[in-house]
Structures are given as C-alpha cells and as structure tokens.
Design an enzyme around this catalytic site. Sequence first.
Site, PDB file in Angstrom:
ATOM      1  CG  ASP A  24      -1.841   1.113   1.356  1.00 27.97           C
ATOM      2  OD1 ASP A  24      -2.280   1.631   0.309  1.00 27.97           O
ATOM      3  OD2 ASP A  24      -2.146   1.523   2.495  1.00 27.97           O
ATOM      4  CG  ASP A  26      -1.674   7.881   0.884  1.00 24.34           C
ATOM      5  OD1 ASP A  26      -1.081   8.939   1.104  1.00 24.34           O
ATOM      6  OD2 ASP A  26      -2.184   7.597  -0.219  1.00 24.34           O
ATOM      7  CG  ASP A 197      -2.601   2.640   6.467  1.00 24.31           C
ATOM      8  OD1 ASP A 197      -2.697   2.411   5.241  1.00 24.31           O
ATOM      9  OD2 ASP A 197      -3.072   3.658   7.000  1.00 24.31           O
TER      10      ASP A 197
END
Length: 246
Positions: A24, A26, A197
């Site tokens: 991922d 961000d 996240d």
Amino acid sequence: MSEPTGAEDAPPALNAAQDALFLDFDGCLVEIAPRPDAIIIPKELGKTLTRLSERLGGALAIVSGRSLPELETYLAGFDGPMVGSHGAESRGLGQEAVRPEGLADLQQAMEDFCAENGLLYEPKSLGGGLHYRAKPELQLLTERFAAELTTRFPGFEVQLAKMAVELRPGGVSKDRALEMLSHIAPFTGRRPVYAGDDVTDEPALAWAEAHGGFGVKVGDGATAASHRLAAPAQVRTWLAAALEDC
C-alpha cells in the site's frame, strides 16, 4: 476474511527466491498527512523500490487507493507494476481501467457536498474522496451522503477509509487485485506478502494470509494480518533490510 487479531509480531525477512511483495502507499510507505497532497515522500523511495523489485525478480507491486497518476508522480524512479484506485486502474499489467458512467457528475456532487459542509474533497481519476478529518462530527452525515450517491450512480460503491469516505468503481478491491496479480508472471507461484494500514487493506491482508503468505498491518487496530509494524518508518526500515538480506 480471517478473524481480526491483535498481531504484534514483526514480519520475517523477505525471501528473494519465493516472495511476491505488494505494498500500500499512504500510511504504509509514507506517513498520513492532514491533506492527501501534503504527504512527504522520503528521498530515493522510488529508486529503493526498484532495487528491491530487482532482488525479487520483479515481483513487487504497489496496490493503493490513490489514483494511478498520483502514484506515478510520487514514486518517480519506480518503474514496476502499480494498481491504483483500489484495483480500478493499473500500470504495466495490460488491464483496462474500470470507468462507470456518470463519473463527472458524481465528482461534481462530491465536490459540492464538501464545499457546503467545509470538508476536504479529494478528486481521483476514477472516483473521489470525502475527508472529514477536520470535522469528525460530520462522519455520519458524510457516510449517509456517500450511500445516497450509490443509488444515483449505481456503478460506484462506498469505500470507508481513515477519516474519509470514498466512492470507487464497483466490483474492484485490493484483494481482487492480488488475485489478478497472482496469475501474472513474475508473481505466479510466489508467496504473497502484503503490507497496508487501513480498513481498505484488510481484504488484501486476509487474502495473503489465506494463500500461503502473510500480511503486515501498519499501525494500530484489529487486523487479519499475522504481523505488525508501528509506522511507515518501520516499513521502510524492513524494506531496506531486505535489500541487504535478500
């Protein structure tokens, strides 16, 4: 999806001969910022990813909710595969972008809603984001508005995120992106490793766990992943170590 866990173990070292790495953006490679356009890109990040991709035989891909053009800008120096907009668009994979009807009208409605309510609108190439970080009391209003939009624009779906609600093309997700990538060389036959996240990453984390690999949850929160790192800085340290150990 696997049941959420309280995973606390750091991930093992990557195995260059057998792992396929999916990352991922961000909150994983870069820290979350007050605004999506205010992120700080670590120096040489793109080049570091390219070097690691070479160690992994090309089996490294970025899988993000960000628009593909943004990913290409922020990760200049990395020329490997990228999947943007939660799987709706990609680079280097020969896949057509998913572009439902009504995109421009949907984006205008989202922009107007944010202007009326003092929220931040994030335009995306195939959807958009409604950020209520500055006004958390408007979470329910924002989520209801997004749900209403899906009745007006049935080609789109709601995607909840950290302090935001997104509208993305229907039928796409990060776990579906991993499934697609797993059938393409050089990812085929390798152990899937995914790091992310957000709640948007949980399906992909669970997919990696269920297909002989493992997930790495970045930050706090219940997760389907078996491993955890505290923040993007720790992710970057883990990746840097892989360059030495692979």
